[in-house]
Design a protein around this motif. Sequence first.
Motif, short mmCIF file in Angstrom:
data_model
loop_
_atom_site.label_atom_id
_atom_site.label_comp_id
_atom_site.label_asym_id
_atom_site.label_seq_id
_atom_site.Cartn_x
_atom_site.Cartn_y
_atom_site.Cartn_z
N GLY A 10 -65.21 33.83 20.78
CA GLY A 10 -65.96 34.04 19.40
C GLY A 10 -67.28 33.44 19.33
O GLY A 10 -67.62 33.09 20.56
N GLU A 11 -67.75 33.29 18.38
CA GLU A 11 -69.17 32.81 18.10
C GLU A 11 -68.93 31.14 18.29
O GLU A 11 -68.11 30.74 17.48
N GLY A 13 -69.16 27.40 17.26
CA GLY A 13 -69.40 26.64 16.12
C GLY A 13 -68.27 27.49 14.99
O GLY A 13 -68.56 27.00 13.99
N GLU A 14 -67.74 28.48 15.26
CA GLU A 14 -66.78 29.12 14.19
C GLU A 14 -65.34 28.88 14.55
O GLU A 14 -64.47 29.80 13.94
N GLY A 15 -65.03 27.55 15.05
CA GLY A 15 -63.71 27.32 15.26
C GLY A 15 -62.76 28.01 16.57
O GLY A 15 -61.74 27.74 16.45
N LYS A 45 -75.20 25.45 18.20
CA LYS A 45 -74.47 26.33 17.19
C LYS A 45 -74.80 27.75 17.49
O LYS A 45 -76.04 27.96 18.34
N ASN A 74 -64.69 38.36 17.56
CA ASN A 74 -65.99 39.41 17.41
C ASN A 74 -65.98 40.38 18.48
O ASN A 74 -65.19 40.15 19.57
N SER A 97 -64.10 42.48 11.73
CA SER A 97 -65.46 42.25 12.36
C SER A 97 -65.86 43.43 13.33
O SER A 97 -67.02 43.81 13.27
N THR A 114 -60.16 38.22 8.83
CA THR A 114 -61.01 37.68 7.88
C THR A 114 -60.55 38.01 6.49
O THR A 114 -60.49 37.18 5.62
N LYS A 124 -62.38 31.83 3.61
CA LYS A 124 -62.51 32.53 4.87
C LYS A 124 -62.32 31.81 6.27
O LYS A 124 -61.91 32.23 7.15
N LEU A 125 -62.85 30.45 6.24
CA LEU A 125 -62.30 29.58 6.89
C LEU A 125 -61.13 29.39 7.84
O LEU A 125 -60.97 29.21 9.04
N ASN A 128 -58.88 31.37 11.36
CA ASN A 128 -58.36 30.61 12.71
C ASN A 128 -56.97 30.30 12.82
O ASN A 128 -56.29 30.58 13.53
#
Lengths: 585, 287
Positions: A10-11, A13-15, A45, A74, A97, A114, A124-125, A128
């Motif tokens: 995934g992206e 910095g997004e866990g 990031k 994603n 996503s 999500t 939202k966080l 994960n």
Amino acid sequence: MVDYVFRVGGEGGEGVISTGEMLTLALARAGFEIYTFRTYPAEIKGGHASYQVRASGNLLLSQGAAVDVLVAFNEEAYQKHIKDVRPGGVVIYDSDSFSAAAHDSTICYSVPLTSLATEKVGIKLTKNIVALGVLAGLFDLPVATFEELLKDRFGRKGETVVQKNLLALRVGIEHAKQIKRRDAIRLGAGPRKTKELVLSGNESLALGAIAAGCRFYAGYPITPATDIMEFLARELPKIGGYVIQTEDEIAAIGAVLGASFAGKKAMTATSGPGFSLMTEMMGLAVAAEIPAVIVDVQRVGPSTGMPTKTEQGDLYLACYGGHGNCPRIVMALNNVEDCFYGIMQAFNLAEQFQMPVVVLSDQYLGHRKATVPVPDPSRVPVVERRKPQGKEMADYKRYRFTPDHISPMSIPGMEGGGYIAEGLEHDERGYPAASDHENHLRLTQKRYGKFVEVEAIANDLVRIHGEPHPEIGIIGWGSTEGVIREAVQMAQAKGYSVGAIHPKILYPQPLAKLREFMQGTKAVIIPEVNFTGQFATLLRKRFAYDFIQLNKCIGLPFTPKEIFDKIEEVAAHVHGGRRVHAAKL
Amino acid sequence: MAQVKEYIGKIKPDWCPGCGDFGVLNSLQRALAELDIAPHNVLVVSGIGCSSNLPGFIHSYGFHGLHGRSLPVASGAKLGNHALTVIATGGDGDGYGIGVGHFVHTCRRNIDMTYIVMDNQIYGLTTGQASPTTEKDVRTKSTPEGTIELALNPVALALSCGATYVARGFSGDNLHLAQLMKGAIEHKGFALVDVFSPCVTYNKRNTYPWFRERVYKLEDDQQYDPADFRLAMEKAFEWGARIPIGLFYKVERPTYEDEEPALRSGIPLAKQPLERADLAALMEDFI
Ligand SMILES: Cc1ncc(C[n+]2csc(CCOP(=O)(O)OP(=O)(O)O)c2C)c(N)n1
Ligand code: SF4
């Protein structure tokens, strides 16, 4: 036997990394052996990040090949990794996503990660953690282990945070029950009942340094070595040591030499760019005969290169960096457990021979985690430098000629032991002798003379996998050991006569053991994660042997299959009765 | 008080007759004798240059390392055993040129040691090229048409970087210099003693007579207060017909060693016993 590869993408910095880490810890605590591999962007990031963990009931030697379970947060992650998923493997993706195109060979489970997080947990966080719950629910992982882990991890943030995360986990588990199953992946609990540590190579190395008696660390931040400094900055104060962050790597190694000269074991760790800066000081440590441990967690060069990617490109620099005739010991670490014992050996060698020891690790090894049996420091008895005794103090000579070329080293504060640690060529007393030609030869012989004993130790520290006297030999070094070992097992299973030798000390080389191993081989392959074959080049100076190089230079480690394929290719030549000529392979 | 001769090394200085560094050596030996610090508890660390040969001429422990790198080694040694009296020595090229990065950071780190710079405004050992303190427009072997860069101001630099004892001496006045050095060694924190130490062979401009005509002592001015940072900065820039020497600035600030928890017990790191048993506790975090 269970043996699965999970990958989370995934992206950055997004866990992604923390999801991977928690999965890793949960699997380890559940009794599996684990072996992680992470790729992450050089940017802090953003950018794509992925974390892979292989879990098995058996000892693991490599990161694994095809992916069994992919979690894609994603679309980019899906596109990037889908080709690595084995036929019949599972893809779990966040349907909030993107929507994954139907894919013939894989089993796709769409999960609204999500919206489950926002609607059912309210944060939202926590998507994960929902994903972890889905994994636990689907693959029958011990739920209690995950719960315990979440409590450990979030306990400090307060009870509400813990409860929210436990809720997220349950939401994931519940959702998994509604998924119509088409796969057969089930893990349950692992076979290991004893506790093991989950350590990265860098953490293992730092713990080993503490065990060896290192209480002073000087360093300058650089990926992928920084976490050694951060680890020690956290841990050393607990046992009466400390870390200083210096203004650059020259100051770092300078402070290490100063502290060691003053009588305390000291270490610095860096990566290529910093190691390049250290070469002048390394020469000083050789000339003045000061014990020092210098760790190079290699990354892709030259110059700034690819800071977060792996390579074995610094061997020449480690062996020959700096000017003059400049003997130092170069070692390479082989796996996460070996980082602990290997660094202890490095301190011992530095103390015993009063010279710098360069320890080569790399990004692949430094940043991956593995389950490791609780290390036992007593396996490597700690060695201290030779100090002047009784009558040696009466007429003290710091660089006294001795049969083994090692001179007694006094420590500032010892009465009568005063001397100058001297970078100029000097005599036995340390007095400058920059114009005495014969003396220079004697001192050079003294410094190189230590290598006789180092080489004997090097011969004791080789490891052999597969056949000790094979038809097709492999010589490897450093972090490729596990991958080579697995390739050898694959080739042996197919009936090939294969064996691998893996020296721990690369300079000076364990010539006797290498010669013995190479006798009777029809071909020898040297796999290295670099472009030119640096170890092969060093060995060509020592042996008139037509080594076959296998080089990979894309910033990624070997897979066992790549080495296995080379073995098969070479075997075909050998068995076809053709002369194996390296130039043609 | 110990005898000065106890601090005389076995090697005879190899400096040119008349070199300013002789005065620095004598003053340092006198300061150590007056302070009565046993030679085996003294460590003198240097870089490379004529001036950096000094450790060989003192009876103590010594470290003659790399050009520009005395301060990192001295720092490491002090942090390894802070019971030692650590003195770094060298030239202006060594400390303000190649090693200036270390100088800046050592000032702000405030480790308790003394740094003596034999500032001859020239590269002596390499036979006469421009140094960072060579004045503008001065001709040297590497600047036949005169230097283009401005000279670096060591006193102002040390002040701005946080040094807690900043002094300047002249090797034509050894008694005064020895007192500055004594103060520096006794001071708890990083102390700079910049010394006008003429190179009689390669610097034909900044000679003993040149300095004698110009230097005056800050102590002679009743109004001067070395606790006043602004005043110190102002004096640091006085250059020309009159040039101040003496103690510019002195302030008490906790040293690096004071602030480092591992050293709070007062026992030097090198003398602390190893507590190996605690390793098990550290490993608990990784299960
Ligand atoms: C890395 C490195 N570069 C250059 C030199 C050559 N070198 C030796 S001493 C010196 C300058 C000496 O000037 P200074 O430090 O002012 O000392 P002085 O000789 O004037 O006392 C230089 C450039 C060296 N030894 N090492
Ligand atoms: S060259 Fe200059 S600095 Fe070097 S010893 Fe001679 S007078 Fe002193």
